[in-house]
Design a protein around this motif. Structure first.
Motif, mmCIF file in Angstrom:
data_model
loop_
_atom_site.group_PDB
_atom_site.id
_atom_site.type_symbol
_atom_site.label_atom_id
_atom_site.label_comp_id
_atom_site.label_asym_id
_atom_site.label_seq_id
_atom_site.Cartn_x
_atom_site.Cartn_y
_atom_site.Cartn_z
ATOM 1 N N TYR A 156 51.705 47.355 31.963
ATOM 2 C CA TYR A 156 52.005 48.129 33.163
ATOM 3 C C TYR A 156 50.719 48.563 33.870
ATOM 4 O O TYR A 156 50.645 48.593 35.096
ATOM 5 C CB TYR A 156 52.827 49.367 32.809
ATOM 6 C CG TYR A 156 54.217 49.077 32.312
ATOM 7 C CD1 TYR A 156 54.984 48.066 32.872
ATOM 8 C CD2 TYR A 156 54.772 49.820 31.269
ATOM 9 C CE1 TYR A 156 56.264 47.794 32.407
ATOM 10 C CE2 TYR A 156 56.046 49.555 30.807
ATOM 11 C CZ TYR A 156 56.788 48.548 31.377
ATOM 12 O OH TYR A 156 58.045 48.285 30.915
ATOM 13 N N LEU A 157 49.715 48.896 33.076
ATOM 14 C CA LEU A 157 48.438 49.296 33.649
ATOM 15 C C LEU A 157 47.826 48.126 34.423
ATOM 16 O O LEU A 157 47.245 48.307 35.507
ATOM 17 C CB LEU A 157 47.492 49.756 32.535
ATOM 18 C CG LEU A 157 46.290 50.626 32.913
ATOM 19 C CD1 LEU A 157 46.715 51.836 33.718
ATOM 20 C CD2 LEU A 157 45.555 51.058 31.650
ATOM 21 N N GLY A 158 47.978 46.915 33.881
ATOM 22 C CA GLY A 158 47.504 45.723 34.579
ATOM 23 C C GLY A 158 48.180 45.554 35.928
ATOM 24 O O GLY A 158 47.529 45.246 36.934
ATOM 25 N N ILE A 159 49.491 45.771 35.942
ATOM 26 C CA ILE A 159 50.240 45.657 37.207
ATOM 27 C C ILE A 159 49.739 46.706 38.201
ATOM 28 O O ILE A 159 49.493 46.404 39.375
ATOM 29 C CB ILE A 159 51.744 45.841 36.964
ATOM 30 C CG1 ILE A 159 52.306 44.692 36.112
ATOM 31 C CG2 ILE A 159 52.497 45.923 38.301
ATOM 32 C CD1 ILE A 159 53.752 44.866 35.724
ATOM 33 N N ALA A 160 49.605 47.953 37.731
ATOM 34 C CA ALA A 160 49.187 49.038 38.626
ATOM 35 C C ALA A 160 47.796 48.789 39.191
ATOM 36 O O ALA A 160 47.555 48.961 40.395
ATOM 37 C CB ALA A 160 49.230 50.369 37.878
ATOM 38 N N TYR A 161 46.863 48.381 38.343
ATOM 39 C CA TYR A 161 45.506 48.093 38.823
ATOM 40 C C TYR A 161 45.516 46.910 39.794
ATOM 41 O O TYR A 161 44.783 46.900 40.788
ATOM 42 C CB TYR A 161 44.573 47.785 37.656
ATOM 43 C CG TYR A 161 44.045 49.014 36.947
ATOM 44 C CD1 TYR A 161 43.446 50.046 37.661
ATOM 45 C CD2 TYR A 161 44.127 49.139 35.554
ATOM 46 C CE1 TYR A 161 42.948 51.180 37.013
ATOM 47 C CE2 TYR A 161 43.638 50.261 34.894
ATOM 48 C CZ TYR A 161 43.049 51.276 35.631
ATOM 49 O OH TYR A 161 42.562 52.388 34.999
ATOM 50 N N SER A 162 46.332 45.915 39.503
ATOM 51 C CA SER A 162 46.427 44.755 40.374
ATOM 52 C C SER A 162 46.932 45.155 41.756
ATOM 53 O O SER A 162 46.430 44.678 42.786
ATOM 54 C CB SER A 162 47.355 43.709 39.750
ATOM 55 O OG SER A 162 47.416 42.542 40.540
ATOM 56 N N GLU A 163 47.925 46.070 41.791
ATOM 57 C CA GLU A 163 48.483 46.519 43.066
ATOM 58 C C GLU A 163 47.468 47.301 43.895
ATOM 59 O O GLU A 163 47.530 47.314 45.119
ATOM 60 C CB GLU A 163 49.720 47.386 42.819
ATOM 61 C CG GLU A 163 50.922 46.621 42.295
ATOM 62 C CD GLU A 163 51.466 45.612 43.293
ATOM 63 O OE1 GLU A 163 51.448 45.912 44.501
ATOM 64 O OE2 GLU A 163 51.876 44.512 42.870
ATOM 65 N N THR A 164 46.528 47.966 43.211
ATOM 66 C CA THR A 164 45.507 48.729 43.938
ATOM 67 C C THR A 164 44.304 47.866 44.291
ATOM 68 O O THR A 164 43.353 48.340 44.916
ATOM 69 C CB THR A 164 45.022 49.934 43.107
ATOM 70 O OG1 THR A 164 44.445 49.472 41.881
ATOM 71 C CG2 THR A 164 46.166 50.888 42.815
ATOM 72 N N GLY A 165 44.317 46.606 43.865
ATOM 73 C CA GLY A 165 43.232 45.698 44.192
ATOM 74 C C GLY A 165 42.076 45.705 43.214
ATOM 75 O O GLY A 165 41.056 45.036 43.439
ATOM 76 N N ASP A 166 42.217 46.454 42.122
ATOM 77 C CA ASP A 166 41.153 46.509 41.112
ATOM 78 C C ASP A 166 41.409 45.402 40.088
ATOM 79 O O ASP A 166 41.926 45.643 38.989
ATOM 80 C CB ASP A 166 41.140 47.878 40.445
ATOM 81 C CG ASP A 166 39.878 48.129 39.638
ATOM 82 O OD1 ASP A 166 39.239 47.133 39.210
ATOM 83 O OD2 ASP A 166 39.528 49.298 39.415
ATOM 84 N N THR A 167 41.015 44.169 40.458
ATOM 85 C CA THR A 167 41.344 43.010 39.616
ATOM 86 C C THR A 167 40.605 43.011 38.289
ATOM 87 O O THR A 167 41.120 42.494 37.292
ATOM 88 C CB THR A 167 41.045 41.707 40.372
ATOM 89 O OG1 THR A 167 39.671 41.703 40.786
ATOM 90 C CG2 THR A 167 41.936 41.574 41.598
#
Length: 390
Positions: free
Chosen positions: A271-282
């Protein structure tokens, strides 16, 4: 369904002695007291004769001019009929209940000084118990709407009773009437003493989500996490809903709080991966997916997301390089970096297909890789597998 009794202990019947009573009312009260003595030790059926004696005396009392307008007369008449209804397993029980309800209304209207309030409360418990028993039978016959109506009617006699609220909510869920279910469950949310309080809050959140009301779904999930901060299921519900709503920054903080408590929970890292991905922090998204895969290398969704993330990163680098005004040597070096990035995605893309060879997303992502590499044989093979899924 096992029915929980909502009658508390031995019934204490308060008596009004403000004025002299006629013999029929006295006889009825004495007979009813005898019945309750037997009832209190769990043998109510043995006291049926006393109950019938009380009923006969009260039928005379409600016809006598000295007792026909006494609240006490009607209160006892209602009590007797309510108890007869509980003991009767035939259709006649409904007739007893109707008499009890009508007598109750008459008693309430006459009891202006509240002298019979305690007995009327006891009457409410008996009538509620009758509806609870009736609802349980309807539940067992799979008549969930009928069960809901019975449990709901019980609440008119015993407002706020947690057992009736819970059973009526469950019946409404099974009848697929989610509005009625929510109305009952929401009343249980603030009652911390209710044994299933945690589950009720989770169910309320899920029911709102089923209705498409994400705002209230998040609201109750948050109430749950505040009341039960150590509960992983409520925390996950809260996180997933916030991700759906796009509340990514808030979600990242919530997930990190849970990760601190449960660092080996692969789902939290995912879930943290999804959240970071949505904020653009790849970079942080990639690290989070990799952490999930450290815990479970066969985590399909993490493999899919990580492979896709790296693939997109390579495409972005390729497009940026292709659109830049670079010297040939620098251009060649940057293009090579893009292809190196593509190659780091391959293990995750292949693993996803290995885990689930029928995943359209996994097959499509791997096909994209081979399109970039211009490997026509692999492209054709993967396209054939995708076609076979149609």
């Amino acid at each position: 369904m096992k029915v929980k009794s909502i009658l508390l202990g031995t019934l204490f019947l308060a008596s009004s002695v403000a004025f002299a009573q006629t013999s029929n009312l006295r006889k009825a009260k004495a007979s009813y007291d005898k019945f309750n003595e037997v009832k209190s030790v769990g043998n109510a059926t043995l006291g049926v004769s006393d109950l019938n004696t009380a009923k006969e005396a009260l039928e005379k009392a409600i016809e006598h001019e000295k007792t026909m307008n006494l609240a006490e007369t009607w209160t006892y008449y209602a009590l007797v009929n309510a108890d007869l209804a509980l003991l009767d397993s035939t259709e006649t029980s409904e007739q007893y209940v109707q008499k009890a309800v009508e007598a109750r209304e008459k008693a309430i209207s006459l009891d202006t000084e509240k002298e019979n309030e305690q007995n009327l409360n006891i009457l409410g418990s008996i009538l509620a118990q009758y509806e609870l028993n009736k609802g349980a039978k309807l539940w067992d016959s799979q008549d969930f709407l009928g069960a809901y109506n019975a449990f709901d009617k019980g609440l008119t006699y015993l407002p706020g009773d947690t057992t009736l609220l819970y059973y009526s909510g469950m019946a409404a869920v099974n009848a697929q009437d989610y509005d009625k279910a929510l109305a009952k469950y929401v009343e249980l949310v603030p009652i911390d003493s209710f044994s299933n309080n945690r589950q009720i809050i989770l169910d309320v959140s899920r029911l709102y989500l089923m209705k498409g009301d994400t705002t209230n779904a998040i609201k109750y999930a948050e109430i749950g996490t505040q009341k039960y901060p150590e509960d992983g299921e409520l925390a996950t519900q809260h996180i997933e809903l916030n991700l759906m709503a796009g509340n990514d920054e808030k979600t990242i903080n919530a997930i990190n709080d849970q990760v601190a408590k449960d660092p080996d929970n692969k789902n939290l890292h995912y879930y943290l991966g999804i959240a970071y991905s949505e904020t653009g922090d790849t970079e942080k998204a990639e690290a989070s997916y990799k952490k999930a895969l450290e815990i479970d290398p066969n985590y399909l969704d993490a493999n899919i997301n990580l492979g896709g993330l790296i693939l997109n990163k390579g495409i972005d680098h390729f497009n940026k390089t292709n659109n830049a005004n670079l010297q040939q040597a620098e251009y060649d070096a940057e293009i090579k970096k893009a292809y190196d990035i593509f190659d780091t995605a391959l293990p995750y893309l292949e693993k996803a297909v290995e885990i689930d060879g029928k995943s359209q997303v996994a097959l499509t992502n791997l096909k994209r890789y081979y399109e970039i590499k211009e490997d026509q044989a692999k492209i054709d093979e993967l396209q054939a597998r995708l076609d076979a899924l149609q």
